[in-house]
Design a protein around this motif. Structure first.
Motif, PDB file in Angstrom:
ATOM      1  N   ASN A  45       0.859   2.388 -10.742  1.00 27.25           N
ATOM      2  CA  ASN A  45       1.161   3.714 -10.259  1.00 27.25           C
ATOM      3  C   ASN A  45       2.214   3.424  -9.201  1.00 27.25           C
ATOM      4  OD1 ASN A  45      -0.383   5.966 -11.709  1.00 27.25           O
ATOM      5  ND2 ASN A  45      -1.888   4.354 -11.208  1.00 27.25           N
ATOM      6  N   ILE A  46       3.250   4.110  -9.016  1.00 28.86           N
ATOM      7  CA  ILE A  46       4.171   4.042  -8.053  1.00 28.86           C
ATOM      8  C   ILE A  46       3.773   5.091  -6.865  1.00 28.86           C
ATOM      9  CG2 ILE A  46       6.651   4.835  -7.321  1.00 28.86           C
ATOM     10  CD1 ILE A  46       7.624   4.213 -10.266  1.00 28.86           C
ATOM     11  N   VAL A  47       3.787   4.312  -5.698  1.00 28.27           N
ATOM     12  CA  VAL A  47       3.097   4.944  -4.704  1.00 28.27           C
ATOM     13  C   VAL A  47       4.102   5.287  -3.421  1.00 28.27           C
ATOM     14  CG1 VAL A  47       0.970   4.298  -5.281  1.00 28.27           C
ATOM     15  CG2 VAL A  47       2.218   2.966  -3.477  1.00 28.27           C
ATOM     16  N   GLY A  48       5.434   4.708  -3.321  1.00 30.18           N
ATOM     17  CA  GLY A  48       6.096   4.891  -2.231  1.00 30.18           C
ATOM     18  C   GLY A  48       7.393   3.965  -2.064  1.00 30.18           C
ATOM     19  N   GLN A  49       7.941   3.887  -0.891  1.00 31.56           N
ATOM     20  CA  GLN A  49       9.211   3.294  -0.860  1.00 31.56           C
ATOM     21  C   GLN A  49       9.026   1.982   0.180  1.00 31.56           C
ATOM     22  OE1 GLN A  49      12.472   3.909  -2.454  1.00 31.56           O
ATOM     23  NE2 GLN A  49      11.128   4.996  -3.708  1.00 31.56           N
ATOM     24  N   ALA A  50       9.631   0.819   0.010  1.00 27.91           N
ATOM     25  CA  ALA A  50       9.326  -0.213   0.671  1.00 27.91           C
ATOM     26  C   ALA A  50      10.134  -0.365   2.106  1.00 27.91           C
ATOM     27  CB  ALA A  50       9.477  -1.561   0.100  1.00 27.91           C
TER      28      ALA A  50
END
Length: 560
Positions: A45-50
């Motif tokens: 699952n994609i959760v955010g930006q690094a």
């Protein structure tokens, strides 16, 4: 660099283009083998930006992840001085990142944890004044980052660089914390130039003390010198007798740091090259008192030469380096993979992630991304250890990372296979610009947290002490357990310094315990620490409690 022929058998094979070899490979490696679908594959699952490209990463004692990158002409975060951030602190609780400042270019550094819990980044590359005049030369840099599980005032503080340096320039160096708390630092390029020219290379090691201060002496190391140019970012694992397993190219040895001697030269690993620029992954499998903490190491993947046309190697090799007659036990993945990296899970399995089916490390040199997770169960018979897990939608190529979080999930980030960040692909370029700089952060949820298992975690975990000693002493763990539980166990886990498919210092120990009450929902175990710091070198670790293979939320401890 398209392969190399030197004076050891490790230089022979596909991609060898610079002269005759002294011998040819005589042991065939297995081709691709099916890995059946895992009954429970887990999920991405994609959760955010690094915030910044995730070239290097580590889990800190505050439960957050530090990303560390090189100097770039774009990242998602700007600092107070108007320059872009090249490091970020990512909070998994909020899935947000804040920028951190550093003073020297950390491009392709190595690293480790000090005994006091500070995280070290070692070496790097030259300044890029035309991009950022505030960042200096990183070739000999030593950077420190301090975080705490109890002192939140340290959160968000930038890197400290007091000015002490490595004894010599190192780009692509590896590091390992030793039993006495010193840091063994090996290999690296002197200048970032062609590694087929020995004058550019640094096939030496040096020792930092337990505060990260160099001895000031660089000592030649034969295995690095002999395997040039495939000598950078060596795989290194601390063994239970205090020696090091060191592996570059196709060659491995047991090295005694105290006496500066090779104790044993191991058989060459058949197949393609396994280290930079055709890096696979290397994992020290879980340690246990059941076999006196004997080491068992698995290496998977690799490639033939440094070009986008290079084939990749599907084979895996497993070796017990301290056994009376160590030999590589061969098996294989479903396809060749370069830049594949292995991460231990608390249940004892290994997750292999990221990489490509064609190409090598370097800017624009990889194609055919490998998206699926492979689940490796080291307790199964050879040929039955791998199964196929969930499939990501994001290409994770050069400069990607994966690491375990306190909640037992894996964070997956990075992929920056271009010289400077690229937000949209540009087709038909040489080197390739087909794959962009990837800022999206994913979470891979392993099978043990699928479905109702998320509700069967151990809870209310209390440790009698957060400062532990590797001397055979005991500590107590109390926790709530799910009803009907059949077994509860304790592991001690160190994630290390993650970069370029290497997990430097990564290790996990299955700890013995007594006091378990079958099926009881309230448990209190007495847990035995390992006997010495050969098995558990000093530094920060995470204690995980598992019931029926499902981990509770991990807790940071310090092993002194």
């Amino acid at each position: 660099m398209y392969g190399y022929c030197g004076n050891t058998s490790a230089h022979c094979g596909d991609g060898c283009q610079s002269g005759p070899c002294t011998g040819t490979p005589v042991i065939p490696v297995p081709g691709p083998s099916p890995a059946p679908p895992a009954p429970i594959p887990g999920a991405f699952n994609i959760v955010g930006q690094a915030g910044v490209p995730a070239m290097h990463a580590g889990l800190m004692p505050n439960g957050r992840v530090i990303f560390l990158d090189k100097v770039e002409n774009y990242t998602q975060i700007k600092l107070g001085d108007g320059q872009y951030a090249y490091s970020a602190e990512f909070d998994p609780a909020t899935n947000t990142a804040v920028g951190l400042q550093y003073e020297t270019n950390a491009f392709c550094s190595g690293g480790s944890f000090l005994p006091d819990g500070r995280w070290l980044s070692l070496g790097g590359n030259a300044p890029l004044d035309f991009i950022d005049p505030t960042v200096g030369d990183g070739f000999t840099a030593i950077r420190y980052l301090d975080r705490s599980s109890s002192d939140a005032s340290l959160n968000g503080q930038s890197w400290s660089e007091p000015g002490n340096k490595l004894s010599s320039a190192r780009w692509y160096a590896s590091a390992q914390t030793m039993p006495d708390g010193t840091i063994f630092v090996a290999s690296g390029s002197l200048n970032g130039l062609d590694p087929t020219v020995p004058a550019n290379n640094n096939p030496t090691y040096e020792i930092l003390n337990n505060q990260g201060i160099s001895s000031g002496i660089s000592i030649p190391m034969d295995i690095l010198a002999k395997n040039q140019p495939y000598y950078m970012y060596p795989f290194m694992h601390l063994l239970n007798d205090g020696t090091l397993f060191v592996f570059v190219s196709k060659s491995g040895e047991i090295f005694d740091v105290d006496s500066n001697t090779t104790v044993r030269t191991l058989p060459d690993f058949p197949g393609d090259y396994r280290t930079y620029p055709n890096t696979g992954g290397s994992v020290l499998l879980p340690l246990s008192s059941a076999n006196n903490w004997a080491p068992d190491i698995v290496i998977c993947g690799g490639g033939a030469y440094q070009d986008i046309t290079s084939p990749t190697d599907p084979s895996c090799g497993r070796i017990q380096p301290l056994s009376p007659n160590p030999q590589w036990q061969l098996e294989s993945m479903p396809e060749g993979r370069g830049m594949v990296e292995g991460t231990l899970l608390p249940d004892g399995t290994v997750i292999w992630l990221n990489g490509c089916n064609r190409g090598a490390q370097g800017f624009g040199l990889a194609a055919d991304p490998t998206y699926e997770a492979l689940i490796y169960n080291p307790t199964m018979p050879v040929g039955q250890r791998l199964s196929t897990g969930a499939v990501s939608t994001i290409a994770r190529l050069y400069h990607s990372v994966a690491l375990l979080l306190l909640d037992g999930t894996l964070m997956v980030a990075g992929s920056n296979p271009v010289q400077q960040p690229l937000l949209q692909p540009v087709p038909n370029q040489t080197p390739s610009e087909d794959y962009v700089t990837e800022f999206r952060v994913e979470i891979y949820t392993p099978p043990y947290l699928a479905g109702n298992n998320i509700n069967r975690r151990p809870s209310n975990i209390q440790l009698s002490s957060l400062i532990l000693k590797a001397d055979g002493s005991t500590f107590a763990v109390s926790f709530g357990a799910p009803s009907g539980n059949q077994a509860c166990t304790i592991v001690l886990y160190h994630g290390g310094f993650v970069t370029h498919s290497l997990h430097m210092g990564h290790r996990m120990l299955n700890l013995d315990s007594t006091g378990y009450a079958l099926g009881a929902t309230s448990q209190e175990l007495t847990v035995d620490m390992p006997p010495n710091n050969n098995v558990a070198p000093p530094g920060p670790y995470v204690v995980y409690v598992l019931c029926d293979g499902v981990p509770g939320i991990g807790q940071f401890v310090s092993v002194s």
